[in-house]
Design a protein around this motif. Structure first.
Motif: not given
Ligand SMILES: [Zn+2]
Ligand SMILES: [Zn+2]
Length: 274
Positions: A80-82, A85-88, A188-195
């Motif tokens: 989740p930390k990663a 980070f990539w969300s930013n 990119k997909q994981q970031i999208h899901d995370y957001q």
């Protein structure tokens, strides 16, 4: 190479040592961020070069020029930390700069990302370029990192070269790599899901707060009728959230969840990086 020499530790901030050559002796150190980099299967320690606290296995793979965007190579607790980070980071094409749009220290104008890394650095804020290096090149401790583009907000790992490690960099092969392209796509997909998850969490919280507030207003309102009050108390009791049933730690008690200020930006928190 001459006989192995342990690093001669100097005083001062650990990041100050990033300009020195990496030592060739290792010691037991903090557990690496990556799966399988512990000394033994059940160990909570990793071998790290004593000069820069870089994980020996991560250094070996960086020297071979391997870098990866695969979040699942990290220990579960860091994933989740990663993603946070990539969300930013504005992730673009491999040859473009990926700018940081997260926190920028108001005083020093340096970009920063909060991460408490016990045993690696005393600072709780790190330069995003170093964090990007940790999450792609490997857990290289406080190894220096330089950009090939000169942009201090760029977090594109293809533009970031860990220093004094002896990394092998072959940009052409990176740009042609199908594997890296797939990893990037997945990321990119994981970031999208995370957001999305974060946004939903936030919405649920907003709704909960509004409910608590509405109940509070009704009960304190002298004009609200007996029936309404009776119904409110009864439904609360049936749902187990009546004041007499809650514990002090229950979040239902709070209109606002107490925040942990440890991870907040503070201007006094110096960013000794760079
Ligand atoms: Zn490692
Ligand atoms: Zn760049």
């Amino acid at each position: 190479m001459a006989e192995a020499q342990p690093s001669r530790r100097r005083g001062g901030h650990a990041y100050g040592r990033r300009f020195h050559q990496m030592s060739n002796t290792a010691e037991e150190g903090e557990l690496c961020l990556y799966v399988g980099h512990a000394i033994g299967r059940f160990s909570e320690k990793s071998m790290r070069y004593d000069s820069h606290q870089a994980c020996t296995r991560c250094v070996a793979s960086a020297r071979e020029g391997r870098l990866s965007f695969d979040v699942n190579r990290l220990l579960k607790r860091w994933r989740p930390k990663a993603l946070e980070f990539w969300s930013n980071v504005d992730i673009g094409a491999p040859d473009q700069c990926w700018n940081w749009h997260g926190k920028i220290n108001t005083r020093t104008k340096q970009p920063q990302f909060p991460w408490r890394r016990a045993g690696i650095a005393s600072s709780t804020q790190h330069h995003p370029q170093r964090v990007a290096m940790w999450l792609t090149w490997g857990d290289l401790g406080f190894t220096g990192v330089k950009t090939t583009c000169g942009n201090k907000y760029c977090c594109n790992p293809f533009h970031l070269i860990p220093q004094k490690v002896g990394v092998f960099v072959d940009h052409d092969s990176y740009h042609d790599s199908f594997e890296l392209a797939c990893e990037l796509h997945t990321l990119k997909q994981q970031i999208h899901d995370y957001q999305m998850d974060k946004a939903i969490e936030k919405e649920v919280e907003v709704k909960r707060v509004a409910e608590v507030q509405a109940r509070h207003d009704m009960l304190l309102d002298v004009d609200s009728g007996y029936n309404d009050r009776f119904e409110a108390v009864l439904t609360d009791m049936l749902e187990g959230r009546h004041i007499s049933q809650t514990e002090a730690e229950d979040r239902d008690m709070y209109r606002q969840i107490p925040t942990d200020h440890a991870h907040e930006e503070s201007d006094e928190d110096e960013l000794t990086d760079f």
